[in-house]
Design an enzyme around this catalytic site. Structure first.
Site, PDB file in Angstrom:
ATOM      1  N   ASP A  19       0.786  -1.224  -0.103  1.00 50.24           N
ATOM      2  CA  ASP A  19       0.188  -0.101   0.064  1.00 50.24           C
ATOM      3  C   ASP A  19       0.978   1.083   0.009  1.00 50.24           C
ATOM      4  OD1 ASP A  19       0.705  -0.580   2.673  1.00 50.24           O
ATOM      5  OD2 ASP A  19      -0.888   0.843   3.437  1.00 50.24           O
ATOM      6  N   GLU A  39       0.031  -1.024   5.783  1.00 50.18           N
ATOM      7  CA  GLU A  39       1.117  -0.318   6.690  1.00 50.18           C
ATOM      8  C   GLU A  39       0.685   1.079   7.087  1.00 50.18           C
ATOM      9  OE1 GLU A  39       4.932   1.343   8.084  1.00 50.18           O
ATOM     10  OE2 GLU A  39       3.680   1.823   6.451  1.00 50.18           O
TER      11      GLU A  39
HETATM   12  N1  BES Z   1       8.724   3.346   5.430  1.00 49.25           N
HETATM   13  C1  BES Z   1       8.126   4.052   6.357  1.00 49.25           C
HETATM   14  C2  BES Z   1       8.843   3.999   7.872  1.00 49.25           C
HETATM   15  C3  BES Z   1      10.299   4.610   8.004  1.00 49.25           C
HETATM   16  C4  BES Z   1      10.285   6.081   7.319  1.00 49.25           C
HETATM   17  C5  BES Z   1      11.009   4.171   8.534  1.00 49.25           C
HETATM   18  C6  BES Z   1      11.358   6.752   7.569  1.00 49.25           C
HETATM   19  C7  BES Z   1      12.236   4.864   8.762  1.00 49.25           C
HETATM   20  C8  BES Z   1      12.496   6.089   8.109  1.00 49.25           C
HETATM   21  C9  BES Z   1       6.670   3.456   6.805  1.00 49.25           C
HETATM   22  O1  BES Z   1       5.916   3.294   5.363  1.00 49.25           O
HETATM   23  C10 BES Z   1       5.750   4.363   7.344  1.00 49.25           C
HETATM   24  O2  BES Z   1       5.546   5.784   6.708  1.00 49.25           O
HETATM   25  N2  BES Z   1       5.291   4.270   8.401  1.00 49.25           N
HETATM   26  C11 BES Z   1       4.266   5.229   9.045  1.00 49.25           C
HETATM   27  C12 BES Z   1       3.986   4.204  10.238  1.00 49.25           C
HETATM   28  C13 BES Z   1       2.623   4.957  10.668  1.00 49.25           C
HETATM   29  C14 BES Z   1       1.331   5.272   9.847  1.00 49.25           C
HETATM   30  C15 BES Z   1       1.993   3.959  12.043  1.00 49.25           C
HETATM   31  C16 BES Z   1       5.085   6.474   9.758  1.00 49.25           C
HETATM   32  O3  BES Z   1       6.102   6.254  10.127  1.00 49.25           O
HETATM   33  O4  BES Z   1       4.577   7.607   9.507  1.00 49.25           O
HETATM   34 ZN    ZN Z   2       5.399   4.981   4.623  1.00 48.41          ZN
END
Ligand code: BES
Ligand code: ZN
Length: 456
Positions: free
Chosen positions: A87, A152
């Protein structure tokens, strides 16, 4: 050149085309009207995983489907569970994209599209690595399980119960995730810490309708003014979060971590220029890298009230609301922080308005192991793929499932970012360096070979 490298080199164009096709599908998990596209993406992912040699299955959930695949042909060797998400975030603001967000384009060695780095590109590089490993060796050196979810970006509401229910199916020795980034260009990293998240929305209700700010201003509390004061009370000018108890469970940075972070080649001025800020700002007493990766933060994500259209309109708005989130570090608990912050906002709110605080999703912060056979194998594999040994970093983003893997399956995750810190994830013109897509596949295959030597 190794046989593996040659195999991946030969298939570069084909591998790129497959990714481009995946990126054309607008699998935006928050957008309910796109449910069909999200499903189509799950099905396409499952087909591609099958073509890569995995036995796949698509599991329906109360939300978007979970794609699962496995190939268990290495008795006595460890089992690797690869996790990723198909997603993507909404593309807004769409007008700032140079090309359509779902019309992938190549620009200066980068592939530009929503999901290019987060996470279709990074995840699919791993699938191509698994395929290469199998075809070059005749069979896989490790047992492989693959879990790819479609929620996610909305906090993985259906993945947690799935993992808990399917514990036996998902049993493994290590989880491999590529959903973060390298430290800098050509500087691979192993991420050993991720922040958690506490996302709240606060509503302030004043008069029952918008009022003329001349006739009524001064006689009735303005919800926008009230909200601004409430939010301002959350943080001091020194960048410290001023909510009592907020730092109680924060695990302090250890001396070795501070030393290690200080040694990383990070240029504050270059960073400032890259984000385009007038001056950097953050919690007093910490460096930029420490603030970004290892200290809790609070940010307003969106704030609405009154008139925001063209020109001036003299109005005293009836309501104001704001979405804000706190990034948490070990050992802060998102539930506990939700209560603490809601109580604080209710307490600082004047009795002239009605205030309601609603929680959105949350995620627990995590620290993963920095040693063991899998980490050693990953260090070697990154050296093979990227020509350089990785550095160890903590990142500010959240991947909620890492904590679930620790709790429900009792396993650690390897966080191997293939993206770059300025890939524009969640923003317009998201991109992924094509070279790193291919190097990611090499890294995955090299990891399986190295880790496969470990006996279980
Ligand atoms: N890929 C990201 C997480 C990430 C971003 C890890 C930058 C390390 C560095 C992931 O897809 C994401 O955006 N996660 C969300 C999680 C939330 C919706 C619970 C986030 O971090 O905002
Ligand atoms: Zn993300």
């Amino acid at each position: 050149m190794s046989e593996l490298q040659a195999y991946i080199d030969e298939r570069k164009e084909l591998n790129l085309q497959e990714l481009i096709e995946l990126l054309k599908i607008p699998s935006i998990s928050t957008d309910e009207s796109l449910g069909g596209e999200v499903k189509r993406c799950a099905e396409r992912m499952s087909e591609l995983m099958a073509e890569a040699g995995l036995e796949t299955e698509v599991f329906e959930t109360d939300g978007h489907p979970i794609v699962y695949g496995e190939r268990l042909e290495a008795p006595g060797a460890p089992t690797v569970l690869v996790y990723g998400h198909y997603d993507v975030q909404p593309p807004d603001p769409v007008e700032l994209w140079r090309n359509g967000p779902f019309e992938p384009t190549e620009e200066d060695g980068y592939l530009v599209a929503r999901g290019a780095t987060d996470d279709k590109g990074q995840f699919y590089a791993l699938i191509k690595g698994i395929q290469a490993s199998r075809e070059v060796n005749g069979k896989l050196p490790c047992n492989i399980k693959v879990l790819c979810e479609g929620e996610e970006e909305v906090g993985s509401p259906n993945l947690d119960p799935f993992i808990r229910r399917e514990q036996d199916r998902l049993a493994c020795d290590i989880v491999f995730i590529s959903d973060c980034s390298q430290f800098a260009i050509d500087m691979p990293a192993i991420t050993y810490g991720l922040k958690g998240l506490c996302y709240l929305e606060v509503f302030v209700d004043g008069p029952s309708k918008d009022l003329h700010s001349g006739s009524f201003g001064g006689s009735v509390a303005n919800p926008a003014n009230v909200l601004a004061c409430m939010m301002a009370a959350c943080q001091g000018p020194d960048g410290k979060i001023a909510i009592p108890g907020f730092y109680d469970d924060v695990r302090p940075l250890e001396d070795w971590e501070r030393e290690m972070m200080a040694e990383l080649p990070f240029d504050e001025e270059e960073f400032r220029a890259s984000v385009g800020a007038v001056k950097l700002f953050g919690e007093a007493g910490y460096t930029t890298l420490e603030r970004k990766g290892a200290r809790p933060t609070l940010d307003i994500n969106g704030i609405v009230s009154g008139y925001t259209g063209e020109g001036a309109k003299t109005v005293l708005p009836a309501t104001a609301s704001c979405k804000f989130s706190m990034r948490l570090v070990p050992d802060q608990d998102p539930g506990k922080i939700t209560t603490l912050v809601s109580d604080f906002l209710n307490q600082v709110a004047p009795d002239t308005v009605k205030v309601e605080v609603r929680p959105h999703h949350g995620a627990s912060p995590v620290i993963v192991s920095r040693d063991g056979a899998a980490v050693k194998a990953a260090e070697k594999a990154l050296e093979t793929g990227f020509g350089r040994r990785p550095v160890f970093v903590r990142e500010g983003g959240s991947i909620p499932v890492v904590n679930t893997f620790q709790e429900a399956l009792g396993v650690e995750s390897l966080l191997i970012g293939l993206g770059l810190p300025d890939d524009n994830l969640h923003a317009p013109n998201e991109h992924f360096r094509i070279k790193d897509y291919h190097r990611g596949a090499v890294t995955m295959a090299a990891f399986l070979e190295e880790y496969g030597k470990t006996k279980t």
